[in-house]
Design a protein around this motif. Sequence first.
Motif, PDB file in Angstrom:
ATOM      1  N   VAL A  93       0.854  -1.189   0.000  1.00 13.43           N
ATOM      2  CA  VAL A  93       0.000   0.000   0.000  1.00 13.43           C
ATOM      3  C   VAL A  93       0.887   1.235   0.000  1.00 13.43           C
ATOM      4  O   VAL A  93       2.084   1.166   0.306  1.00 13.43           O
ATOM      5  CB  VAL A  93      -0.935   0.023   1.226  1.00 13.43           C
ATOM      6  CG1 VAL A  93      -2.010  -1.048   1.119  1.00 13.43           C
ATOM      7  CG2 VAL A  93      -0.152  -0.133   2.514  1.00 13.43           C
ATOM      8  N   VAL A  94       0.293   2.371  -0.336  1.00 10.79           N
ATOM      9  CA  VAL A  94       1.016   3.649  -0.345  1.00 10.79           C
ATOM     10  C   VAL A  94       0.625   4.415   0.917  1.00 10.79           C
ATOM     11  O   VAL A  94      -0.539   4.787   1.099  1.00 10.79           O
ATOM     12  CB  VAL A  94       0.692   4.468  -1.601  1.00 10.79           C
ATOM     13  CG1 VAL A  94       1.403   5.821  -1.548  1.00 10.79           C
ATOM     14  CG2 VAL A  94       1.101   3.704  -2.855  1.00 10.79           C
ATOM     15  N   LEU A  95       1.608   4.654   1.800  1.00  8.44           N
ATOM     16  CA  LEU A  95       1.364   5.322   3.077  1.00  8.44           C
ATOM     17  C   LEU A  95       2.368   6.455   3.267  1.00  8.44           C
ATOM     18  O   LEU A  95       3.485   6.395   2.748  1.00  8.44           O
ATOM     19  CB  LEU A  95       1.497   4.335   4.240  1.00  8.44           C
ATOM     20  CG  LEU A  95       0.598   3.106   4.232  1.00  8.44           C
ATOM     21  CD1 LEU A  95       0.952   2.200   5.399  1.00  8.44           C
ATOM     22  CD2 LEU A  95      -0.863   3.492   4.272  1.00  8.44           C
ATOM     23  N   PRO A  96       1.980   7.497   4.026  1.00  9.69           N
ATOM     24  CA  PRO A  96       2.956   8.549   4.350  1.00  9.69           C
ATOM     25  C   PRO A  96       3.933   8.034   5.403  1.00  9.69           C
ATOM     26  O   PRO A  96       3.555   7.784   6.542  1.00  9.69           O
ATOM     27  CB  PRO A  96       2.075   9.685   4.897  1.00  9.69           C
ATOM     28  CG  PRO A  96       0.845   9.009   5.408  1.00  9.69           C
ATOM     29  CD  PRO A  96       0.637   7.797   4.551  1.00  9.69           C
ATOM     30  N   MET A  97       5.187   7.888   5.019  1.00  7.55           N
ATOM     31  CA  MET A  97       6.195   7.317   5.905  1.00  7.55           C
ATOM     32  C   MET A  97       7.365   8.282   6.047  1.00  7.55           C
ATOM     33  O   MET A  97       7.647   9.081   5.149  1.00  7.55           O
ATOM     34  CB  MET A  97       6.686   5.986   5.342  1.00  7.55           C
ATOM     35  CG  MET A  97       5.596   4.933   5.166  1.00  7.55           C
ATOM     36  SD  MET A  97       4.891   4.394   6.732  1.00  7.55           S
ATOM     37  CE  MET A  97       6.275   3.498   7.429  1.00  7.55           C
ATOM     38  N   PRO A  98       8.095   8.220   7.187  1.00  9.63           N
ATOM     39  CA  PRO A  98       9.259   9.088   7.380  1.00  9.63           C
ATOM     40  C   PRO A  98      10.318   8.822   6.305  1.00  9.63           C
ATOM     41  O   PRO A  98      10.529   7.688   5.887  1.00  9.63           O
ATOM     42  CB  PRO A  98       9.768   8.699   8.769  1.00  9.63           C
ATOM     43  CG  PRO A  98       8.602   8.064   9.446  1.00  9.63           C
ATOM     44  CD  PRO A  98       7.818   7.379   8.361  1.00  9.63           C
ATOM     45  N   SER A  99      10.968   9.894   5.874  1.00 10.79           N
ATOM     46  CA  SER A  99      12.035   9.784   4.870  1.00 10.79           C
ATOM     47  C   SER A  99      13.363  10.152   5.505  1.00 10.79           C
ATOM     48  O   SER A  99      13.435  10.545   6.671  1.00 10.79           O
ATOM     49  CB  SER A  99      11.745  10.709   3.686  1.00 10.79           C
ATOM     50  OG  SER A  99      11.827  12.069   4.084  1.00 10.79           O
ATOM     51  N   SER A 117     -13.837   1.753  -8.030  1.00 12.44           N
ATOM     52  CA  SER A 117     -13.740   2.987  -8.810  1.00 12.44           C
ATOM     53  C   SER A 117     -12.681   3.944  -8.279  1.00 12.44           C
ATOM     54  O   SER A 117     -12.253   4.852  -9.000  1.00 12.44           O
ATOM     55  CB  SER A 117     -15.100   3.695  -8.830  1.00 12.44           C
ATOM     56  OG  SER A 117     -15.604   3.858  -7.519  1.00 12.44           O
ATOM     57  N   ALA A 118     -12.260   3.800  -7.027  1.00 12.57           N
ATOM     58  CA  ALA A 118     -11.228   4.681  -6.466  1.00 12.57           C
ATOM     59  C   ALA A 118     -10.677   4.039  -5.205  1.00 12.57           C
ATOM     60  O   ALA A 118     -11.300   3.153  -4.616  1.00 12.57           O
ATOM     61  CB  ALA A 118     -11.802   6.066  -6.154  1.00 12.57           C
ATOM     62  N   ARG A 119      -9.492   4.501  -4.788  1.00  9.62           N
ATOM     63  CA  ARG A 119      -8.884   3.964  -3.575  1.00  9.62           C
ATOM     64  C   ARG A 119      -8.059   5.037  -2.884  1.00  9.62           C
ATOM     65  O   ARG A 119      -7.463   5.905  -3.522  1.00  9.62           O
ATOM     66  CB  ARG A 119      -8.025   2.743  -3.875  1.00  9.62           C
ATOM     67  CG  ARG A 119      -6.780   3.024  -4.707  1.00  9.62           C
ATOM     68  CD  ARG A 119      -6.080   1.727  -5.099  1.00  9.62           C
ATOM     69  NE  ARG A 119      -5.546   1.007  -3.952  1.00  9.62           N
ATOM     70  CZ  ARG A 119      -5.354  -0.315  -3.930  1.00  9.62           C
ATOM     71  NH1 ARG A 119      -5.673  -1.054  -4.994  1.00  9.62           N
ATOM     72  NH2 ARG A 119      -4.845  -0.897  -2.866  1.00  9.62           N
ATOM     73  N   GLN A 120      -8.066   4.997  -1.551  1.00  8.86           N
ATOM     74  CA  GLN A 120      -7.216   5.824  -0.716  1.00  8.86           C
ATOM     75  C   GLN A 120      -6.590   4.900   0.332  1.00  8.86           C
ATOM     76  O   GLN A 120      -7.237   4.516   1.305  1.00  8.86           O
ATOM     77  CB  GLN A 120      -8.019   6.932  -0.021  1.00  8.86           C
ATOM     78  CG  GLN A 120      -8.569   7.993  -0.954  1.00  8.86           C
ATOM     79  CD  GLN A 120      -9.491   8.976  -0.230  1.00  8.86           C
ATOM     80  OE1 GLN A 120     -10.661   9.094  -0.564  1.00  8.86           O
ATOM     81  NE2 GLN A 120      -8.952   9.679   0.766  1.00  8.86           N
ATOM     82  N   ASP A 121      -5.339   4.526   0.113  1.00  6.39           N
ATOM     83  CA  ASP A 121      -4.679   3.627   1.055  1.00  6.39           C
ATOM     84  C   ASP A 121      -4.553   4.263   2.438  1.00  6.39           C
ATOM     85  O   ASP A 121      -4.543   3.560   3.450  1.00  6.39           O
ATOM     86  CB  ASP A 121      -3.292   3.243   0.541  1.00  6.39           C
ATOM     87  CG  ASP A 121      -3.357   2.295  -0.654  1.00  6.39           C
ATOM     88  OD1 ASP A 121      -4.381   1.613  -0.810  1.00  6.39           O
ATOM     89  OD2 ASP A 121      -2.377   2.253  -1.417  1.00  6.39           O
TER      90      ASP A 121
END
Length: 248
Positions: free
Chosen positions: A19-25, A92-96
């Motif tokens: 999945v695509v998640l906001p993660m620390p860089s 029809s759409a997704r928000q991980d």
Amino acid sequence: MGVAFPGWQPVEEKMRQMVVLPMPSDTGNEIAQKVQARVEPIYVVKLDEQHAVMLTHSLPLDDSGELMVCHACSNYVGAYFFTRDGAGWRMSARQDSAARVGLEGYLGKTEIVEFGRRNYAFAAEWASCWQGTCGSWLVLLGLKPDQAKILAKGIPTAARNTGSYPACDETTADKSKTETVDSEPEQTCFEFVSTWKPSGERMTVHFRGMTWGTGKKHLPVVIDEVAIYRIENGKFTLETGKNPVPKL
């Protein structure tokens, strides 16, 4: 789940998906990254005859494949949208990552609520304690066809600091006591709880609690307050009353 995540099954190894998640860089900021996470379904909401949304709870994994469960680790709520046409239901759409809620691997108390007719939202009330101070917060995620939006990021619903100061704990049973315990510095103590409910397109929150002190200058104050929130510009804002819960 099989449409959103081909191969998903309710067993540990099959629940782990990309999945695509906001993660620390490396720069210290968060950026959207494709990561492996354990993904579990929590709700399916039929918005109308042609639209539905499935909500999930995702916990990312670390580099060694272990779940990232800690006091500062995030839980993510995903939203996956379906539309029914002549061929049946299709995604029809997704928000991980539609919302970030809770900690320690738990979302808190969750439910689906309706603000007015067919105006649905996902609600999560979660709590945390640190150094003797505890709080609870309410997150509301509005659900529409093909989109989920944060309606409330964290409305304070409860708090207490009786564990932070020994004198507060010792005066809890008798809040009329006005002498400092063991000659400690005077402290302001508080305990608040609340109940909330949808009220048409608004939300009513009833707060109850008390503030008191450990010294002679702090007399007990009983709190019994009703606050009404309404949606303004896509967010719940305070319309009448006040929220007496201290910011932690």
